[in-house]
Design an enzyme around this catalytic site. Structure first.
Site, mmCIF file in Angstrom:
data_model
loop_
_atom_site.group_PDB
_atom_site.id
_atom_site.type_symbol
_atom_site.label_atom_id
_atom_site.label_comp_id
_atom_site.label_asym_id
_atom_site.label_seq_id
_atom_site.Cartn_x
_atom_site.Cartn_y
_atom_site.Cartn_z
ATOM 1 C CG HIS A 173 -0.640 26.866 -48.905
ATOM 2 N ND1 HIS A 173 -1.228 28.078 -48.674
ATOM 3 C CD2 HIS A 173 -1.266 26.335 -49.988
ATOM 4 C CE1 HIS A 173 -2.187 28.283 -49.563
ATOM 5 N NE2 HIS A 173 -2.237 27.250 -50.378
ATOM 6 C CB SER A 294 28.953 25.797 -34.861
ATOM 7 O OG SER A 294 28.924 26.035 -33.463
ATOM 8 C CE LYS A 300 24.115 24.041 -36.710
ATOM 9 N NZ LYS A 300 23.834 25.102 -35.722
ATOM 10 C CD GLU A 307 21.815 31.323 -41.812
ATOM 11 O OE1 GLU A 307 21.026 30.798 -41.033
ATOM 12 O OE2 GLU A 307 23.026 31.451 -41.556
#
Ligand code: ARG
Length: 487
Positions: A173, A294, A300, A307
């Site tokens: 979980h 970024s 970043k 992704e």
């Protein structure tokens, strides 16, 4: 609301010349729109090499069966060689008017060698031709994918071997559950990708039968030898039933299914990589090679590759559902609907390939952060199960009673905002008076890892066994195993 009738009706005057290949019974050519919806050459040109291989095998067989002369065969083979060279060099002109790869190549052959080209299509149809081409194409790509999956497994095994004793929280979980090793976590994926390889191998084995010579749907009256073309093209055997041969695309569905499952496995790993590389977790650092910056936030380091791997199942599962939907309720034999099989298959193969390559690169390059993984174990009481197991093993309690007592001890630690291993023995004895000092050893995360020696468990020695077994079963290279010789 869209205005009706916006699009001009296309009549004969906007049409294209009639087909030189099948236009015999037609007075006029198809409309431009007909050509646009019908043509598949934009994407099925990817099948050119397989189409030529199929034609070569077919022509040789026709000659062996006295349907073509030796001279005609020689001209056809020479012409096909020239076409292959033209395509390889980018000199071939693909034509929309010629619909698909089969007619593009046949028409060019006629330009190059004249009359003999007009005999090549004897005892053959585009229906068996296209089915043969896709099976050949997919067979080759499946071999490539298997190699890429093996490379990914190798990258996982290599990382796992360095981290058989690197403690991290195992989650259920996404809540801290029990200590595991980082290597153990990675080896779970090695097994998943092993089953993906098996599924693709199974698909390869089942698709490796030849449709060639099934002709349009019913076989042919020419004395052909389908066993010869099947053997020549590396198929196990000719397909038994000609109608099945031209109508079936379950091999493509199977591939999409296996690809969808594999992409789903990749996306789970991608998601973990994304989580692990956040500031919150900080369990790994991805390399510069697989992250991006970024345009506005200079600090970043974005896990874009992970992704995109996470996203790939979207299109692959879409392709699977799409093709199943095309085939559902489709009567035998061939229908043009089946032309819609190619794009999802091509796209799934390309998507899966790039995802596998990117994932392999990320795994090879990623740096584990063992301190952060261990620090995460300070929260969430990951040894509560070990406490309950101790009460069963050493105090003779039933597991349910032990679970209850451990729960009370966890509640005490929560109230004091400390870890289980920070509680004094006396405080625990107030909850269960029989507890003795041996419990303190059980509460350490190192002990919890070492204790899980059951087959398939996370204990370092057992994990080394799992790594060695996987290397043997999946044909990988055995890496240096950390902590070898230790318990
Ligand atoms: N381009 C077609 C396909 O991909 C080839 C088969 C065409 N057959 C036919 N009877 N029109 O399915």
């Amino acid at each position: 609301m869209a205005k009706p009738g916006k699009r001009k009706k296309t009549a004969a005057k906007t049409g294209v010349p009639k087909s030189a290949i099948w236009g015999g019974r037609f007075a006029g050519g198809p409309s431009q729109l007909m050509q646009d919806i019908n043509a598949s050459i934009r994407y099925d040109r990817a099948l050119w090499a397989e189409d030529i291989a199929g034609s070569r095998a077919h022509a040789k067989m026709l000659a062996d069966c006295q349907i073509l002369t030796g001279d005609e065969l020689a001209a056809i083979l020479q012409g096909l060689d020239n076409i292959a060279a033209e395509i390889e060099q980018g000199a071939f002109e693909f034509s929309e008017a010629l619909e698909d790869i089969h007619m593009n190549i046949e028409a060019r052959l006629a330009e190059l060698i004249g009359a003999p080209a007009r005999k090549l299509h004897t005892a053959r149809s585009r229906n068996d031709q296209v089915a043969t081409d896709i099976r050949l194409w997919l067979r080759g790509r499946l071999d490539g994918l298997d190699g890429m999956l093996a490379a990914l497994q190798q990258a996982l095994v290599d990382q796992a071997a360095r981290h058989t004793g690197t403690l991290m929280p195992g989650y259920t979980h996404l809540q801290t559950a029990q200590p595991v090793s980082f290597g153990f976590h990675l080896m779970a994926y090695t097994q998943m990708f092993g089953r993906d390889r098996a599924r693709l191998a199974d698909c390869r084995q089942r698709l490796n039968e030849s449709p060639l010579g099934a002709a349009a749907l019913a076989g042919t009256g020419f004395p052909i030898d389908r066993h010869q073309t099947a053997a020549e093209l590396g198929f196990e055997r000719p397909m038994e039933n000609a109608m099945d041969a031209v109508s079936s695309r379950d091999f493509a569905v199977e591939f999409l299914g296996a690809a969808a499952i594999c992409a789903t496995h990749l996306s789970r790993l991608a998601e973990e990589i994304i989580l692990w590389s956040t500031d919150r977790f900080g369990f790994i650092q991805l390399s510069d090679a697989f992250t991006t910056g970024s345009s506005i936030m200079p600090q970043k380091r974005n896990p874009d590759a992970a992704e995109l791997v996470r996203a790939k199942p979207g299109r692959i599962i879409g392709g699977l559902v799409g093709l199943l939907t095309v085939l559902k309720g489709l009567p035998l034999a061939y229908g043009k609907d089946m032309q819609e099989d190619k794009e999802p298959v091509f796209d799934a193969e390309a998507s899966l390939s790039i995802a596998l390559a990117a994932m392999t690169g990320m795994i090879e390059d990623m740096q584990a952060k063992p301190e952060a993984m261990r620090a995460a174990l300070a929260k969430g009481h990951p040894t509560a199960t070990d406490l309950a197991d101790f009460l069963v093993r050493e105090m003779g309690l039933a597991f349910r009673d032990a679970h209850h007592i451990s729960g009370e001890i966890v509640a005490l630690a929560e109230a004091r905002d400390c870890g289980l291993e920070e509680l004094e023995l006396a405080a625990m004895q107030e909850i269960h008076s029989a507890l003795d000092a041996r419990v303190l050893a059980v509460l350490s995360v190192d002990q919890a890892l070492a204790a899980r020696t059951s087959f398939g468990g996370t204990a370092p020695a057992e994990l080394r066994r799992q790594i060695t077994e996987a290397v043997g079963r999946f044909g990988l290279v055995l890496p240096q195993l950390d902590g070898e010789g230790e318990a």
